[in-house]
Enzyme design. Structure first.
Site, PDB file in Angstrom:
ATOM      1  N   SER A 128       0.836  -1.203   0.000  1.00 40.52           N
ATOM      2  CA  SER A 128       0.000   0.000   0.000  1.00 40.52           C
ATOM      3  C   SER A 128       0.865   1.245   0.000  1.00 40.52           C
ATOM      4  O   SER A 128       1.989   1.245   0.535  1.00 40.52           O
ATOM      5  CB  SER A 128      -0.867  -0.027   1.269  1.00 40.52           C
ATOM      6  OG  SER A 128      -1.449   1.236   1.481  1.00 40.52           O
ATOM      7  N   TYR A 153      -2.042  -0.973  11.060  1.00 44.64           N
ATOM      8  CA  TYR A 153      -2.303  -1.532   9.726  1.00 44.64           C
ATOM      9  C   TYR A 153      -1.165  -1.164   8.779  1.00 44.64           C
ATOM     10  O   TYR A 153      -0.579  -2.027   8.107  1.00 44.64           O
ATOM     11  CB  TYR A 153      -3.646  -1.028   9.159  1.00 44.64           C
ATOM     12  CG  TYR A 153      -3.762  -1.297   7.675  1.00 44.64           C
ATOM     13  CD1 TYR A 153      -3.979  -2.588   7.199  1.00 44.64           C
ATOM     14  CD2 TYR A 153      -3.599  -0.272   6.726  1.00 44.64           C
ATOM     15  CE1 TYR A 153      -4.040  -2.855   5.837  1.00 44.64           C
ATOM     16  CE2 TYR A 153      -3.652  -0.531   5.368  1.00 44.64           C
ATOM     17  CZ  TYR A 153      -3.879  -1.815   4.928  1.00 44.64           C
ATOM     18  OH  TYR A 153      -3.927  -2.086   3.566  1.00 44.64           O
ATOM     19  N   LYS A 157       1.985  -3.514   6.666  1.00 43.96           N
ATOM     20  CA  LYS A 157       2.420  -3.512   5.253  1.00 43.96           C
ATOM     21  C   LYS A 157       3.919  -3.261   5.175  1.00 43.96           C
ATOM     22  O   LYS A 157       4.629  -3.883   4.386  1.00 43.96           O
ATOM     23  CB  LYS A 157       1.637  -2.453   4.459  1.00 43.96           C
ATOM     24  CG  LYS A 157       0.162  -2.763   4.315  1.00 43.96           C
ATOM     25  CD  LYS A 157      -0.071  -4.028   3.499  1.00 43.96           C
ATOM     26  CE  LYS A 157      -1.492  -4.532   3.550  1.00 43.96           C
ATOM     27  NZ  LYS A 157      -1.684  -5.871   3.028  1.00 43.96           N
ATOM     28  N   PHE A 222     -13.572  14.878   5.855  1.00 45.94           N
ATOM     29  CA  PHE A 222     -12.759  15.226   7.028  1.00 45.94           C
ATOM     30  C   PHE A 222     -11.748  16.326   6.704  1.00 45.94           C
ATOM     31  O   PHE A 222     -10.631  16.045   6.291  1.00 45.94           O
ATOM     32  CB  PHE A 222     -12.064  13.978   7.576  1.00 45.94           C
ATOM     33  CG  PHE A 222     -13.037  12.910   8.005  1.00 45.94           C
ATOM     34  CD1 PHE A 222     -13.827  13.096   9.137  1.00 45.94           C
ATOM     35  CD2 PHE A 222     -13.186  11.738   7.276  1.00 45.94           C
ATOM     36  CE1 PHE A 222     -14.725  12.118   9.540  1.00 45.94           C
ATOM     37  CE2 PHE A 222     -14.089  10.766   7.668  1.00 45.94           C
ATOM     38  CZ  PHE A 222     -14.866  10.955   8.793  1.00 45.94           C
ATOM     39  N   ASP A 301      -4.798  11.209   8.863  1.00 41.51           N
ATOM     40  CA  ASP A 301      -4.967  11.309   7.408  1.00 41.51           C
ATOM     41  C   ASP A 301      -3.752  11.960   6.761  1.00 41.51           C
ATOM     42  O   ASP A 301      -3.250  12.981   7.240  1.00 41.51           O
ATOM     43  CB  ASP A 301      -6.220  12.134   7.067  1.00 41.51           C
ATOM     44  CG  ASP A 301      -7.464  11.268   6.977  1.00 41.51           C
ATOM     45  OD1 ASP A 301      -7.319  10.032   6.881  1.00 41.51           O
ATOM     46  OD2 ASP A 301      -8.587  11.820   7.009  1.00 41.51           O
TER      47      ASP A 301
HETATM   48  N1  NAD Z   1      -8.845  -1.650  -0.579  1.00 43.51           N
HETATM   49  C1  NAD Z   1      -7.866  -0.804  -0.380  1.00 43.51           C
HETATM   50  O1  NAD Z   1      -8.090   0.408  -0.320  1.00 43.51           O
HETATM   51  C2  NAD Z   1      -6.441  -1.287  -0.239  1.00 43.51           C
HETATM   52  C3  NAD Z   1      -5.386  -0.376  -0.390  1.00 43.51           C
HETATM   53  C4  NAD Z   1      -4.078  -0.829  -0.237  1.00 43.51           C
HETATM   54  C5  NAD Z   1      -3.822  -2.159   0.042  1.00 43.51           C
HETATM   55  N2  NAD Z   1      -4.873  -3.018   0.195  1.00 43.51           N
HETATM   56  C6  NAD Z   1      -4.579  -4.408   0.520  1.00 43.51           C
HETATM   57  O2  NAD Z   1      -5.088  -5.227  -0.516  1.00 43.51           O
HETATM   58  C7  NAD Z   1      -5.514  -6.480   0.007  1.00 43.51           C
HETATM   59  C8  NAD Z   1      -6.932  -6.755  -0.417  1.00 43.51           C
HETATM   60  O3  NAD Z   1      -7.750  -5.668   0.001  1.00 43.51           O
HETATM   61  P1  NAD Z   1      -9.312  -5.670  -0.256  1.00 43.51           P
HETATM   62  O4  NAD Z   1      -9.728  -4.254  -0.318  1.00 43.51           O
HETATM   63  O5  NAD Z   1      -9.651  -6.576  -1.371  1.00 43.51           O
HETATM   64  O6  NAD Z   1      -9.800  -6.288   1.119  1.00 43.51           O
HETATM   65  P2  NAD Z   1     -11.001  -7.316   1.433  1.00 43.51           P
HETATM   66  O7  NAD Z   1     -11.189  -7.305   2.904  1.00 43.51           O
HETATM   67  O8  NAD Z   1     -12.156  -7.036   0.557  1.00 43.51           O
HETATM   68  O9  NAD Z   1     -10.362  -8.715   0.969  1.00 43.51           O
HETATM   69  C9  NAD Z   1      -9.507  -9.458   1.796  1.00 43.51           C
HETATM   70  C10 NAD Z   1     -10.000 -10.898   1.758  1.00 43.51           C
HETATM   71  O10 NAD Z   1      -9.116 -11.687   2.546  1.00 43.51           O
HETATM   72  C11 NAD Z   1      -9.875 -12.552   3.373  1.00 43.51           C
HETATM   73  N3  NAD Z   1      -9.031 -12.853   4.528  1.00 43.51           N
HETATM   74  C12 NAD Z   1      -8.591 -12.010   5.503  1.00 43.51           C
HETATM   75  N4  NAD Z   1      -7.794 -12.664   6.376  1.00 43.51           N
HETATM   76  C13 NAD Z   1      -7.718 -13.948   5.918  1.00 43.51           C
HETATM   77  C14 NAD Z   1      -7.038 -15.108   6.376  1.00 43.51           C
HETATM   78  N5  NAD Z   1      -6.277 -15.096   7.481  1.00 43.51           N
HETATM   79  N6  NAD Z   1      -7.176 -16.263   5.693  1.00 43.51           N
HETATM   80  C15 NAD Z   1      -7.943 -16.320   4.573  1.00 43.51           C
HETATM   81  N7  NAD Z   1      -8.615 -15.235   4.090  1.00 43.51           N
HETATM   82  C16 NAD Z   1      -8.494 -14.072   4.756  1.00 43.51           C
HETATM   83  C17 NAD Z   1     -11.147 -11.802   3.683  1.00 43.51           C
HETATM   84  O11 NAD Z   1     -12.211 -12.653   4.020  1.00 43.51           O
HETATM   85  C18 NAD Z   1     -11.390 -11.074   2.361  1.00 43.51           C
HETATM   86  O12 NAD Z   1     -12.158 -11.859   1.480  1.00 43.51           O
HETATM   87  C19 NAD Z   1      -5.296  -6.399   1.517  1.00 43.51           C
HETATM   88  O13 NAD Z   1      -4.055  -6.968   1.817  1.00 43.51           O
HETATM   89  C20 NAD Z   1      -5.263  -4.906   1.773  1.00 43.51           C
HETATM   90  O14 NAD Z   1      -4.522  -4.586   2.921  1.00 43.51           O
HETATM   91  C21 NAD Z   1      -6.160  -2.617   0.035  1.00 43.51           C
END
Ligand code: NAD
Length: 345
Positions: A128, A153, A157, A222, A301
């Protein structure tokens, strides 16, 4: 020829589900692993409806090494892994840091151990732009210094990137590509999959669409006293389908043996938009009037951040194809499709 199998942890989640679709479109065979802690089975139905075929999903926790071993055993010949599975709510991570370190850092370590055992050496990791903290200079490149994280969080990362770097230095066979996402928004054009926040959304766009749909009364922005054109924070909003495609090119680079032992890429659009511009883009794209107010700044933020995507463009061949308005329209279409289902509030 048999299709190359790619394990997709968190494949039922927001970005994972879109990536599963793009992997199939690119002729890979995704194998989903998810514990559904932040997703629902309906995501699988959506994926299958788009693809017109079934996808394999193992309902297991990535912290469970034996269960993971079982998946590698059962599936045989997995060529690479995309590791999305993690918790992602910044506020919750402040309140429950151990939950975040356990799940986000713990699951990566477990996964890597099992990958080494099974001789699966290609990993794409969800990182991220949070690793850049509050950057001194914009846009941020991959050389922009990583800073102290401003939440547990964010720290997970940063720590995961360090773990991957240490592993690369150790001479492990595992090669990793860490994609540093900016702000993924929008939904698949079919409106069959999208972001499905369970409870009150933490991200801007689901809050916008739920407010426009009458599920939330009002959106609070915000702060409007930041040093930006209209005073609201600047983010780099990338359409989730464009982001999903970046994973496919990263996987291809690993499988073709072109990647170094560890590589980092910014994945954004390269353009910053203010929160107010995002709201206006939503209103323009959908014709909906949004009920919003300006509130005080929110602690933690980052005032402004957007990506320099030169490296991803030149090395991965990454391109964005969707505008902010198109992304907003797709998010709205997804929200409308959810209205036909029982509300998830
Ligand atoms: N959405 C954002 O804004 C964003 C930005 C930067 C990074 N990320 C990263 O991208 C990745 C995906 O994000 P997202 O928005 O799709 O999130 P999300 O919560 O929609 O998807 C994550 C999935 O992982 C599953 N999960 C969590 N812990 C688990 C475990 N221990 N075992 C098996 N499954 C597990 C959840 O059930 C979910 O389906 C994450 O690592 C998140 O930190 C997201």
């Amino acid at each position: 020829m048999a299709k190359e199998k790619i394990l997709v942890t968190g494949g039922a989640g927001y970005i994972g589900s879109h990536t599963v679709v793009e992997l199939v479109e690119a002729s890979y065979e995704p194998i989903i692993v998810d514990n559904f802690s932040n997703s629902e089975e309906s995501a699988l139905k959506g994926i299958e409806s788009i693809l017109g075929r079934e996808v394999v999903c193992h309902r297991i926790d990535c912290n469970d090494a034996n269960a993971l071993r079982g998946v590698f055993e059962q599936e045989q010949d997995i060529k690479g892994v995309i590791h999305f599975a993690a918790y992602k709510a910044v506020g919750e991570s402040v309140a429950e840091p151990l939950k975040y370190y356990q799940n986000n850092v713990g699951s990566l370590v477990t996964l890597l151990q099992v990958m080494e055992e099974r001789k699966v050496y290609n990993l794409v990791f969800s990182s991220s732009c949070t690793v850049y903290g509050i950057p001194d200079k914009l846009p941020v490149t991959e050389q922009t210094p990583v800073q102290k994280a401003n939440s547990p969080y964010g720290n997970t990362k940063k720590m995961c990137e360090e773990i991957l770097t240490d592993l690369a230095t150790s001479g492990s066979n595992v090669k990793s590509i860490a994609l540093r996402y900016f702000n993924p928004i929008g939904a698949h054009p079919s409106a069959k999959i999208g972001e499905l926040p369970l409870g009150v959304p933490n991200n801007l766009v689901p809050f916008i669409t739920q407010t426009a749909a009458g599920i939330r009364e009002q959106l609070t922005i915000f702060g409007n006293d930041y040093d930006t054109a209209d005073g609201t924070c600047i983010r780099d909003y990338i359409h989730v389908v464009d982001l999903a495609k970046a994973h496919v090119t990263a996987v291809a680079r690993l499988l073709e043996g072109k990647a170094e032992s560890i590589e980092f890429y910014n994945v954004g659009t390269g353009t910053g938009n203010t929160v107010l511009e995002a709201v206006q883009a939503f209103e323009k794209a959908t014709g909906e009037k949004l009920n919003y107010k300006i509130g005080p700044r929110r602690v933690g933020d980052v005032p402004k951040i957007y990506a320099d995507v030169t490296r991803a463009t030149e090395v991965l061949g990454f391109r964005t194809t969707s505008t902010l308005e198109e992304a907003m329209k797709s998010a709205w279409d997804w929200q409308l499709s959810l209205q036909k289902e029982p509300a998830k509030v």
